[in-house]
Design a protein around this motif. Sequence first.
Motif, short mmCIF file in Angstrom:
data_model
loop_
_atom_site.label_atom_id
_atom_site.label_comp_id
_atom_site.label_asym_id
_atom_site.label_seq_id
_atom_site.Cartn_x
_atom_site.Cartn_y
_atom_site.Cartn_z
N LEU A 116 6.11 3.82 -11.20
CA LEU A 116 5.82 3.85 -12.31
C LEU A 116 6.49 2.49 -12.85
O LEU A 116 5.66 1.44 -13.82
N ASP A 124 -0.19 3.84 -16.52
CA ASP A 124 1.26 4.29 -16.35
C ASP A 124 1.82 4.25 -17.39
O ASP A 124 3.15 5.23 -16.82
N SER A 281 -0.01 9.71 -11.57
CA SER A 281 0.41 8.51 -10.89
C SER A 281 -0.32 8.89 -9.39
O SER A 281 -0.22 7.30 -9.06
#
Length: 296
Positions: A116, A124, A281
């Motif tokens: 991230l 994100d 993610s």
Amino acid sequence: MDRNGGQDTGRVALMGAGAVLASLISVNFGAAFAKTVFPLLGAAGVSALRISLAAALLWLIRRPWRRRVPAGAGWWLAGYGATLGLMNLCIYLAFARIPLGVAIAIEVAGPLAVVLFGSRRPRDFCWLAAAVAGLLLLLPLHSDAPLDPVGVAFACAAGLCWALYIVAGKRVSGAVGGDAVAWGMLAAAILVLPLGVAHAGAALLSPGVLLVGLVIAILSSALPYSLEMEAMRRLPAHVFGLLVSASPAVGALAGFIVLGERLTPLQWIAIACIMAASAGSALTAGHKPAIEGAPQ
């Protein structure tokens, strides 16, 4: 022809998903089983036994000494092995103080942060916010489920080591290839074994303890590594990352079945937040894996 091709693709994907699930069950129930031995050897002793036997197994299987290590790769291998050993030691020390599912959820935040923090996409930041929210809910500040602060600190340290493991692993995988894990596990054993011997002493050498350690090494290392390699051959990276994001929940289930560990609703919500961040993610990472597998 297309129908058969579609069936073959579906079968391959199903086999890959089954391999990931089997890997998660093996590594998390191996961790739960290892925790039952903590009263006898301590977390450091069990960690040293598991890492040393896993290193022996990997050396027998890979026989890395037959291939030359490139010049300049030695220091990176040492760092890779050090992070591997400290990661295993820290997560076992965390297991000794807090529930498995909670410790694994905190640890997962380490590699998740690598993904991230390296991204600049607005979506994100949503996954980052979910991960932070989950971690905040797990901090030992809540009266309904106060966690041992030392256990939380060890889990955080394990997550940091996992993040460093990824960085070092990328450097050594290109230079050493598949032998990197065998060399790294040897370095980890050299680092952690003296700590285990200092804590558990001659008990590490008793036949019964060695047999138990071998079972833990197979469940937590040899079997899941093999299954994950098969899964990664059959599944896209984002699907693999999505499935691996279930690890904290499987860890909590293993802790409940083997150890009788019960989590509060707030802890389950926290774990769900971190799992959502990990899964999100993975789904939005394109062709890059969301979380890199690590021996744990």
